[in-house]
Design a protein around this motif. Structure first.
Motif, PDB file in Angstrom:
ATOM      1  N   ASP A  45       0.658  -1.432   0.349  1.00 46.75           N
ATOM      2  CA  ASP A  45       0.178  -0.100  -0.548  1.00 46.75           C
ATOM      3  C   ASP A  45       0.596   0.918   0.013  1.00 46.75           C
ATOM      4  OD1 ASP A  45      -2.520  -1.607  -0.159  1.00 46.75           O
ATOM      5  OD2 ASP A  45      -2.315  -1.469   1.937  1.00 46.75           O
ATOM      6  N   ALA A  46       2.576   1.579  -0.662  1.00 48.59           N
ATOM      7  CA  ALA A  46       3.003   2.466  -0.576  1.00 48.59           C
ATOM      8  C   ALA A  46       3.823   2.296  -1.918  1.00 48.59           C
ATOM      9  CB  ALA A  46       4.051   2.292   0.393  1.00 48.59           C
ATOM     10  N   VAL A  47       4.229   3.263  -2.178  1.00 49.94           N
ATOM     11  CA  VAL A  47       4.921   3.509  -4.160  1.00 49.94           C
ATOM     12  C   VAL A  47       6.094   3.497  -3.828  1.00 49.94           C
ATOM     13  CG1 VAL A  47       4.681   4.654  -6.108  1.00 49.94           C
ATOM     14  CG2 VAL A  47       3.185   5.134  -4.571  1.00 49.94           C
ATOM     15  N   ARG A  48       6.703   2.441  -3.850  1.00 50.29           N
ATOM     16  CA  ARG A  48       7.888   2.638  -4.370  1.00 50.29           C
ATOM     17  C   ARG A  48       8.304   3.349  -5.688  1.00 50.29           C
ATOM     18  NH1 ARG A  48      11.970  -2.064  -6.184  1.00 50.29           N
ATOM     19  NH2 ARG A  48       9.688  -3.071  -6.178  1.00 50.29           N
ATOM     20  N   LEU A  49       9.021   4.301  -5.592  1.00 50.30           N
ATOM     21  CA  LEU A  49       9.454   4.526  -6.740  1.00 50.30           C
ATOM     22  C   LEU A  49      10.683   4.770  -7.244  1.00 50.30           C
ATOM     23  CD1 LEU A  49       8.926   8.521  -5.226  1.00 50.30           C
ATOM     24  CD2 LEU A  49       7.416   7.251  -6.603  1.00 50.30           C
ATOM     25  N   SER A  50      10.362   4.649  -8.772  1.00 53.66           N
ATOM     26  CA  SER A  50      11.586   4.087  -9.159  1.00 53.66           C
ATOM     27  C   SER A  50      12.687   5.069  -9.732  1.00 53.66           C
ATOM     28  CB  SER A  50      11.707   3.546 -10.224  1.00 53.66           C
ATOM     29  OG  SER A  50      10.647   4.643 -11.706  1.00 53.66           O
ATOM     30  N   PRO A  51      13.930   5.486  -9.898  1.00 49.71           N
ATOM     31  CA  PRO A  51      14.975   6.238  -9.854  1.00 49.71           C
ATOM     32  C   PRO A  51      14.070   7.589 -11.141  1.00 49.71           C
ATOM     33  CG  PRO A  51      16.098   4.570 -10.639  1.00 49.71           C
ATOM     34  CD  PRO A  51      14.802   4.429 -10.687  1.00 49.71           C
ATOM     35  N   ALA A  52      13.395   7.042 -11.821  1.00 49.27           N
ATOM     36  CA  ALA A  52      12.182   8.000 -12.913  1.00 49.27           C
ATOM     37  C   ALA A  52      10.877   8.529 -11.569  1.00 49.27           C
ATOM     38  CB  ALA A  52      11.664   7.159 -14.261  1.00 49.27           C
ATOM     39  N   GLY A  53      10.888   7.608 -11.298  1.00 52.02           N
ATOM     40  CA  GLY A  53       9.455   8.889 -10.203  1.00 52.02           C
ATOM     41  C   GLY A  53      10.232   9.199  -9.215  1.00 52.02           C
ATOM     42  N   GLU A  54      11.581   9.079  -8.545  1.00 55.91           N
ATOM     43  CA  GLU A  54      12.186  10.724  -7.876  1.00 55.91           C
ATOM     44  C   GLU A  54      12.605  11.660  -8.311  1.00 55.91           C
ATOM     45  OE1 GLU A  54      15.385   8.070  -5.727  1.00 55.91           O
ATOM     46  OE2 GLU A  54      14.579   6.684  -4.371  1.00 55.91           O
ATOM     47  N   MET A  55      12.591  11.349 -10.222  1.00 56.46           N
ATOM     48  CA  MET A  55      13.162  12.566 -10.999  1.00 56.46           C
ATOM     49  C   MET A  55      11.737  13.159 -10.787  1.00 56.46           C
ATOM     50  SD  MET A  55      12.543  13.767 -13.676  1.00 56.46           S
ATOM     51  CE  MET A  55      11.824  12.264 -14.730  1.00 56.46           C
ATOM     52  N   THR A  56      11.126  12.494 -10.915  1.00 56.56           N
ATOM     53  CA  THR A  56       9.405  14.052 -11.125  1.00 56.56           C
ATOM     54  C   THR A  56       9.528  14.547  -9.763  1.00 56.56           C
ATOM     55  OG1 THR A  56       7.926  11.756 -10.883  1.00 56.56           O
ATOM     56  CG2 THR A  56       8.113  11.795 -13.078  1.00 56.56           C
ATOM     57  N   THR A  57       8.841  13.617  -8.745  1.00 50.51           N
ATOM     58  CA  THR A  57       8.823  14.672  -7.491  1.00 50.51           C
ATOM     59  C   THR A  57       9.946  15.373  -7.163  1.00 50.51           C
ATOM     60  OG1 THR A  57       8.652  12.868  -6.485  1.00 50.51           O
ATOM     61  CG2 THR A  57       9.023  13.681  -4.636  1.00 50.51           C
ATOM     62  N   ASP A  58      11.419  15.347  -7.696  1.00 47.54           N
ATOM     63  CA  ASP A  58      12.608  16.373  -7.862  1.00 47.54           C
ATOM     64  C   ASP A  58      12.031  17.514  -8.645  1.00 47.54           C
ATOM     65  OD1 ASP A  58      15.314  17.810  -7.059  1.00 47.54           O
ATOM     66  OD2 ASP A  58      15.553  17.244  -9.283  1.00 47.54           O
ATOM     67  N   GLY A 138      17.782   9.291 -19.584  1.00 42.89           N
ATOM     68  CA  GLY A 138      17.446   8.290 -18.405  1.00 42.89           C
ATOM     69  C   GLY A 138      17.262   6.642 -18.887  1.00 42.89           C
ATOM     70  N   VAL A 139      16.419   6.785 -19.507  1.00 45.28           N
ATOM     71  CA  VAL A 139      16.768   5.802 -21.307  1.00 45.28           C
ATOM     72  C   VAL A 139      17.829   5.213 -21.487  1.00 45.28           C
ATOM     73  CG1 VAL A 139      15.387   5.121 -23.299  1.00 45.28           C
ATOM     74  CG2 VAL A 139      14.112   6.550 -21.390  1.00 45.28           C
ATOM     75  N   ARG A 140      18.608   6.909 -21.894  1.00 44.25           N
ATOM     76  CA  ARG A 140      19.527   6.746 -22.792  1.00 44.25           C
ATOM     77  C   ARG A 140      20.184   6.146 -21.648  1.00 44.25           C
ATOM     78  NH1 ARG A 140      19.451  12.074 -26.135  1.00 44.25           N
ATOM     79  NH2 ARG A 140      17.143  11.420 -27.814  1.00 44.25           N
ATOM     80  N   ALA A 141      21.344   6.526 -20.712  1.00 45.90           N
ATOM     81  CA  ALA A 141      22.283   6.594 -20.504  1.00 45.90           C
ATOM     82  C   ALA A 141      21.627   6.171 -18.605  1.00 45.90           C
ATOM     83  CB  ALA A 141      22.483   8.025 -19.520  1.00 45.90           C
ATOM     84  N   GLN A 142      20.842   5.237 -18.422  1.00 50.43           N
ATOM     85  CA  GLN A 142      20.509   4.688 -17.171  1.00 50.43           C
ATOM     86  C   GLN A 142      19.583   3.354 -17.205  1.00 50.43           C
ATOM     87  OE1 GLN A 142      19.385   6.945 -14.004  1.00 50.43           O
ATOM     88  NE2 GLN A 142      20.759   8.812 -14.443  1.00 50.43           N
ATOM     89  N   GLY A 143      19.376   3.308 -18.972  1.00 48.02           N
ATOM     90  CA  GLY A 143      18.348   1.780 -18.993  1.00 48.02           C
ATOM     91  C   GLY A 143      16.405   1.910 -18.538  1.00 48.02           C
TER      92      GLY A 143
END
Length: 193
Positions: A45-58, A138-143
């Motif tokens: 019942d919680a969101v475990r953010l991906s690096p992309a999710g963390e980026m949107t938050t930032d 992120g797609v290009r450099a971090q997959g």
């Protein structure tokens, strides 16, 4: 292809004649294109953010750096959408709560006004552009998972928050959104084909 107004038109979901640069609070929902789950996974019942999710938050938290008249309130990143409350402020009125304002009368000339800040659509567009550009990197450099044509849906939903009670209810909705993910119409399992 030549422009054909019968085929090439966009129906706006914004309120006609409303000045979206008006001081007040706005509840926004922004979805990924085709509601692709790119920002994390649900876990207990919680969101475990991906690096992309963390980026949107930032980038959400950077909005006031770019738009000094913007104030941020509750915010959540879900696997395929975000919910947030953005306040637009004018010169503070002593003794008044700047978060809740009545709906202003439509301006006689919407191109004129005392507002010096960007309207809500411009703020959202800037955020979508920045997050898209970083996501592409992120797609290009971090997959990171690639996306199909666009990261975000063309539009977004917004609701004008008119009362303190509505503001509190909206904050609760955002805070509890991960708990109701299995019931959410944005959930991939609930999408209609």
């Amino acid at each position: 292809m030549a422009y054909d107004p019968a085929r090439h038109h966009r129906r706006s979901i914004r309120l006609p004649q409303y000045d979206y640069a008006s001081p007040g609070w706005y509840f926004v929902t922004i979805c990924t294109h085709e509601r692709a789950s790119l920002f994390g996974e649900m876990e207990d019942d919680a969101v475990r953010l991906s690096p992309a999710g963390e980026m949107t938050t930032d980038w959400w938290h950077r909005l006031p750096d770019k738009f000094p008249h913007a104030r941020l309130d509750a915010f959540v990143v879900m696997p395929n959408h975000v919910h947030g409350i953005i306040g637009l402020v004018d010169i503070p009125i002593v003794g008044a709560d700047p978060r809740v304002r009545p709906v202003p009368e439509p301006a006689a000339n919407p191109d004129q006004g005392a507002h010096t800040g960007a309207p809500l659509p411009q703020i959202i567009q800037w955020w979508k552009t920045k997050t898209t550009n970083v996501y592409i990197s992120g797609v290009r450099a971090q997959g990171w998972s690639p996306f199909d044509r666009r990261l975000w849906q063309r539009n977004y939903w917004e609701r004008i928050i008119r009362t303190e009670r509505e503001l509190d209810r909206t904050r609760r909705y955002i805070r509890d959104n991960p708990l109701r993910w299995h019931l959410d119409r944005m959930h991939p399992a609930r999408r209609r084909g």
